[in-house]
Design an enzyme around this catalytic site. Sequence first.
Site, PDB file in Angstrom:
ATOM      1  CG  ASP A  28      30.765  -6.250 -22.802  1.00  0.00           C
ATOM      2  OD1 ASP A  28      30.895  -5.569 -21.769  1.00  0.00           O
ATOM      3  OD2 ASP A  28      31.555  -6.164 -23.781  1.00  0.00           O
ATOM      4  CG  ASP A  72      32.812  -0.141 -24.216  1.00  0.00           C
ATOM      5  OD1 ASP A  72      32.529   0.817 -24.938  1.00  0.00           O
ATOM      6  OD2 ASP A  72      33.059  -0.019 -22.994  1.00  0.00           O
ATOM      7  CG  ASP A  90      33.800  -7.287 -26.852  1.00  0.00           C
ATOM      8  OD1 ASP A  90      33.325  -7.201 -25.692  1.00  0.00           O
ATOM      9  OD2 ASP A  90      34.715  -6.548 -27.258  1.00  0.00           O
TER      10      ASP A  90
HETATM   11 MG   LIG Z   1      33.330  -5.491 -24.415  1.00  0.00          MG
END
Ligand SMILES: [Mg+2]
Length: 270
Positions: free
Chosen positions: A17, A19, A221
């Site tokens: 991922d 961000d 995250d």
């Molecule tokens: Mg993310």
Amino acid sequence: MRLQEASPHARLAYIFDLDGVIYRGDEPQPRAREVVAALAERGHAVRYYTNNSSRTRKFYSRRLHSMGIDAPVDDIMTSSYAAALHFVEAGVQGKTVYQIGEEGIKEELEAVGMRVIRDLDEPDAKIDFVVVGIDREFHYRKLARAQEAILSGAKFIATNEDATFPVEGGRVLPGGGCMVAAIRTATAKRPILIGKPETYALDKILQLADVPAERAVMVGDRLETDILVGNRAGVHTVLVLTGISSREEAEQVSEDMKPDEIIETLAELL
Ligand SMILES: [Mg+2]
């Protein structure tokens, strides 16, 4: 899913991922560059998959390059590009899309031959699809237009339903899910979801990388998108604690969102 280590030299696919994992706002995460370079050096496939629909793959490729990470456009998946692939597979090129979103949706969809209308342009156009992602210039009349199109029969498509996204300094901002929620409320309809946690784009990434799910690792995250999609697709899931979700949340969450591993920083992948 347990990572299959048939041979210590097996080629794995690592899907990161962006961000909260590779960077936070304009700040690269500690050792991100070094970690992805080392994995590539060992012969593994390294791919990037963001739910963020606001930018094009080309933009992300350049952003990663500016952080010292070599990521060609073909190694990047976004929820906007996944929507474009979805339209191509459905054979609906040339149809008209009303977008609530930014240039990522517009450019990726136009590149595959969709006709994209924004804001209050072409008020009399017949709209076939309403595609919704983050729109930092969202306003009431866009909402009203999306509502009218959907209630008149246009298909409602969400690039993602992320409530927030992480930026510098530990802050978060409203994500595309906020626009989707407004349209859901206005129409009492649920969208077709393209991005994570739907497995459509992740399956595509693995297929293109020619790596089976049992030799793939999803690093994210956020439990309800990155980890859930990885678990659903049958890949090994790693939660990195540099973004949205915390260790406490990971311990309390339902089984389908539990990561196989939790790491403090990307450096633990090496
Ligand atoms: Mg993310």
